[in-house]
Design a protein around this motif. Structure first.
Motif, PDB file in Angstrom:
ATOM      1  N   UNK A  90       0.833  -1.207   0.000  1.00 15.21           N
ATOM      2  CA  UNK A  90       0.000   0.000   0.000  1.00 15.21           C
ATOM      3  C   UNK A  90       0.864   1.252   0.000  1.00 15.21           C
ATOM      4  N   UNK A  91       1.940   1.236   0.768  1.00 18.61           N
ATOM      5  CA  UNK A  91       2.832   2.399   0.807  1.00 18.61           C
ATOM      6  C   UNK A  91       3.421   2.662  -0.575  1.00 18.61           C
ATOM      7  N   UNK A  92       3.882   1.626  -1.250  1.00 19.25           N
ATOM      8  CA  UNK A  92       4.448   1.783  -2.588  1.00 19.25           C
ATOM      9  C   UNK A  92       3.394   2.313  -3.564  1.00 19.25           C
ATOM     10  N   UNK A  93       2.181   1.802  -3.469  1.00 19.97           N
ATOM     11  CA  UNK A  93       1.096   2.260  -4.330  1.00 19.97           C
ATOM     12  C   UNK A  93       0.739   3.716  -4.031  1.00 19.97           C
ATOM     13  N   UNK A  94       0.789   4.094  -2.763  1.00 21.52           N
ATOM     14  CA  UNK A  94       0.541   5.490  -2.387  1.00 21.52           C
ATOM     15  C   UNK A  94       1.568   6.419  -3.024  1.00 21.52           C
TER      16      UNK A  94
END
Length: 139
Positions: A90-94
């Motif tokens: 999720x962090x990478x996608x954010x």
């Protein structure tokens, strides 16, 4: 409408206040901290994990703008049941979404933060809870 009015919407301000309902718990075994280099906001996060190394409880203390507090509130709302791999994904996608290079990640409520995408100085504040969680889980 001023830039500040577009950024600090009533929904954002409501989320910032909501964070008070999930205070930092120093008794939880996983503690993490993150700081935004762009604005100086900080977030302390406490986590407890259950079966399968999934989050069962969380709490936070923010010294952040309303965007950082709202992001932390969204994190706390939906962190239960998630594991380290999901948080990292999720962090990478954010990061991709904030850079305009990807779709909004699958995390409930993120659409409320969409106005902050136009303010790169607030991107670090949006990432605070995921950074703090990954910090906690790396210890």
């Amino acid at each position: 409408m001023s830039a500040v009015t577009r950024l600090y919407t009533p929904d954002i301000l409501a989320l910032a206040v909501e964070l008070a309902g999930a205070p930092l718990d120093p008794a939880m075994p996983w503690q993490g901290r993150a700081r935004s280099a762009s604005c100086g906001s900080t977030l302390d996060l406490s986590l407890d994990l259950g079966d399968g190394e999934r989050i069962v409880a969380s709490g936070a203390r923010a010294q952040a703008c309303a965007i950082g507090q709202a992001s932390a509130a969204l994190f706390v709302r939906s962190a239960r049941g998630r594991d380290r791999a999901n948080l990292a994904e999720t962090r990478a996608a954010l990061e991709r979404w904030l850079a305009g290079e990807g779709a909004m990640p699958d995390w409930p409520g993120l659409a409320l933060l969409d106005p902050a995408r136009a303010f790169p100085a607030r991107h670090g504040a949006i990432l605070l809870p995921w950074n703090a969680a990954l910090d906690a889980l790396s210890r």
